[in-house]
Design a protein around this motif. Structure first.
Motif, PDB file in Angstrom:
ATOM      1  N   ARG A   1      -7.408  -2.100   4.493  1.00  0.00           N
ATOM      2  CA  ARG A   1      -6.690  -0.860   4.741  1.00  0.00           C
ATOM      3  C   ARG A   1      -5.238  -1.146   5.131  1.00  0.00           C
ATOM      4  O   ARG A   1      -4.317  -0.485   4.635  1.00  0.00           O
ATOM      5  CB  ARG A   1      -7.381  -0.072   5.856  1.00  0.00           C
ATOM      6  CG  ARG A   1      -6.779   1.304   6.070  1.00  0.00           C
ATOM      7  CD  ARG A   1      -7.456   2.056   7.190  1.00  0.00           C
ATOM      8  NE  ARG A   1      -8.898   2.142   6.962  1.00  0.00           N
ATOM      9  CZ  ARG A   1      -9.804   2.199   7.923  1.00  0.00           C
ATOM     10  NH1 ARG A   1      -9.434   2.154   9.185  1.00  0.00           N
ATOM     11  NH2 ARG A   1     -11.075   2.295   7.641  1.00  0.00           N
ATOM     12  N   ASN A   2      -5.033  -2.124   5.985  1.00  0.00           N
ATOM     13  CA  ASN A   2      -3.671  -2.477   6.385  1.00  0.00           C
ATOM     14  C   ASN A   2      -2.860  -3.009   5.212  1.00  0.00           C
ATOM     15  O   ASN A   2      -1.657  -2.771   5.119  1.00  0.00           O
ATOM     16  CB  ASN A   2      -3.688  -3.500   7.519  1.00  0.00           C
ATOM     17  CG  ASN A   2      -4.101  -2.884   8.830  1.00  0.00           C
ATOM     18  OD1 ASN A   2      -3.983  -1.679   9.022  1.00  0.00           O
ATOM     19  ND2 ASN A   2      -4.599  -3.709   9.733  1.00  0.00           N
TER      20      ASN A   2
ATOM     21  N   GLU B   1      -3.218  -2.053   2.089  1.00  0.00           N
ATOM     22  CA  GLU B   1      -2.844  -0.874   1.310  1.00  0.00           C
ATOM     23  C   GLU B   1      -1.715  -0.090   1.988  1.00  0.00           C
ATOM     24  O   GLU B   1      -0.794   0.396   1.328  1.00  0.00           O
ATOM     25  CB  GLU B   1      -4.056   0.038   1.095  1.00  0.00           C
ATOM     26  CG  GLU B   1      -5.067  -0.501   0.128  1.00  0.00           C
ATOM     27  CD  GLU B   1      -4.535  -0.573  -1.291  1.00  0.00           C
ATOM     28  OE1 GLU B   1      -3.809   0.354  -1.714  1.00  0.00           O
ATOM     29  OE2 GLU B   1      -4.832  -1.568  -1.973  1.00  0.00           O
ATOM     30  N   ILE B   2      -1.784   0.037   3.300  1.00  0.00           N
ATOM     31  CA  ILE B   2      -0.743   0.759   4.038  1.00  0.00           C
ATOM     32  C   ILE B   2       0.593   0.048   3.893  1.00  0.00           C
ATOM     33  O   ILE B   2       1.634   0.686   3.698  1.00  0.00           O
ATOM     34  CB  ILE B   2      -1.137   0.920   5.522  1.00  0.00           C
ATOM     35  CG1 ILE B   2      -2.286   1.927   5.644  1.00  0.00           C
ATOM     36  CG2 ILE B   2       0.042   1.360   6.369  1.00  0.00           C
ATOM     37  CD1 ILE B   2      -2.886   2.019   7.029  1.00  0.00           C
ATOM     38  N   LYS B   3       0.591  -1.272   3.962  1.00  0.00           N
ATOM     39  CA  LYS B   3       1.823  -2.043   3.796  1.00  0.00           C
ATOM     40  C   LYS B   3       2.396  -1.831   2.401  1.00  0.00           C
ATOM     41  O   LYS B   3       3.612  -1.670   2.233  1.00  0.00           O
ATOM     42  CB  LYS B   3       1.549  -3.521   4.044  1.00  0.00           C
ATOM     43  CG  LYS B   3       2.775  -4.370   4.069  1.00  0.00           C
ATOM     44  CD  LYS B   3       2.435  -5.805   4.438  1.00  0.00           C
ATOM     45  CE  LYS B   3       3.699  -6.648   4.488  1.00  0.00           C
ATOM     46  NZ  LYS B   3       3.389  -8.044   4.819  1.00  0.00           N
TER      47      LYS B   3
ATOM     48  N   LEU C   1       1.955   0.819   0.515  1.00  0.00           N
ATOM     49  CA  LEU C   1       2.492   2.183   0.462  1.00  0.00           C
ATOM     50  C   LEU C   1       3.830   2.277   1.176  1.00  0.00           C
ATOM     51  O   LEU C   1       4.745   2.971   0.707  1.00  0.00           O
ATOM     52  CB  LEU C   1       1.496   3.165   1.081  1.00  0.00           C
ATOM     53  CG  LEU C   1       0.234   3.442   0.259  1.00  0.00           C
ATOM     54  CD1 LEU C   1      -0.729   4.289   1.055  1.00  0.00           C
ATOM     55  CD2 LEU C   1       0.588   4.116  -1.049  1.00  0.00           C
ATOM     56  N   ARG C   2       3.986   1.591   2.306  1.00  0.00           N
ATOM     57  CA  ARG C   2       5.274   1.592   3.017  1.00  0.00           C
ATOM     58  C   ARG C   2       6.376   1.011   2.146  1.00  0.00           C
ATOM     59  O   ARG C   2       7.491   1.543   2.100  1.00  0.00           O
ATOM     60  CB  ARG C   2       5.174   0.782   4.306  1.00  0.00           C
ATOM     61  CG  ARG C   2       4.506   1.488   5.423  1.00  0.00           C
ATOM     62  CD  ARG C   2       4.572   0.644   6.675  1.00  0.00           C
ATOM     63  NE  ARG C   2       3.734   1.223   7.707  1.00  0.00           N
ATOM     64  CZ  ARG C   2       3.218   0.552   8.704  1.00  0.00           C
ATOM     65  NH1 ARG C   2       3.459  -0.735   8.830  1.00  0.00           N
ATOM     66  NH2 ARG C   2       2.458   1.156   9.600  1.00  0.00           N
TER      67      ARG C   2
END
Length: 75
Positions: A50-51, A53-55, A57-58
């Motif tokens: 999840r982290n 993917e978040i990175k 997206l950022r």
């Protein structure tokens, strides 16, 4: 003498029940700890993905902002 042996076996029987209940309790606690560790590992893997993917997206949002700011400067 036979009575002494019978009393010894009676004492052993009275000790077996508490020991077996303690071993069952320890086994149950071990099982709970094992399940908790498995849950922790699975949760860590999920959070890692999840982290990641978040990175990603950022970084995409930063790139979009950069492109939009370039477009605004052209006008």
């Amino acid at each position: 003498m036979i009575e002494t042996i019978a009393n010894a076996f009676g004492t052993i029987d009275t000790l077996v029940y508490p020991i077996s209940s303690i071993t069952r309790l320890i086994q149950a606690l071990g099982g709970i700890i094992l399940l908790y560790l498995i849950f922790g590992v699975v949760n860590a893997v999920i959070n890692w993905k999840r982290n990641k993917e978040i990175k990603k997206l950022r970084n995409d949002v930063k790139e979009i902002k950069r492109l939009l700011s370039k477009k605004e400067k052209r006008k």
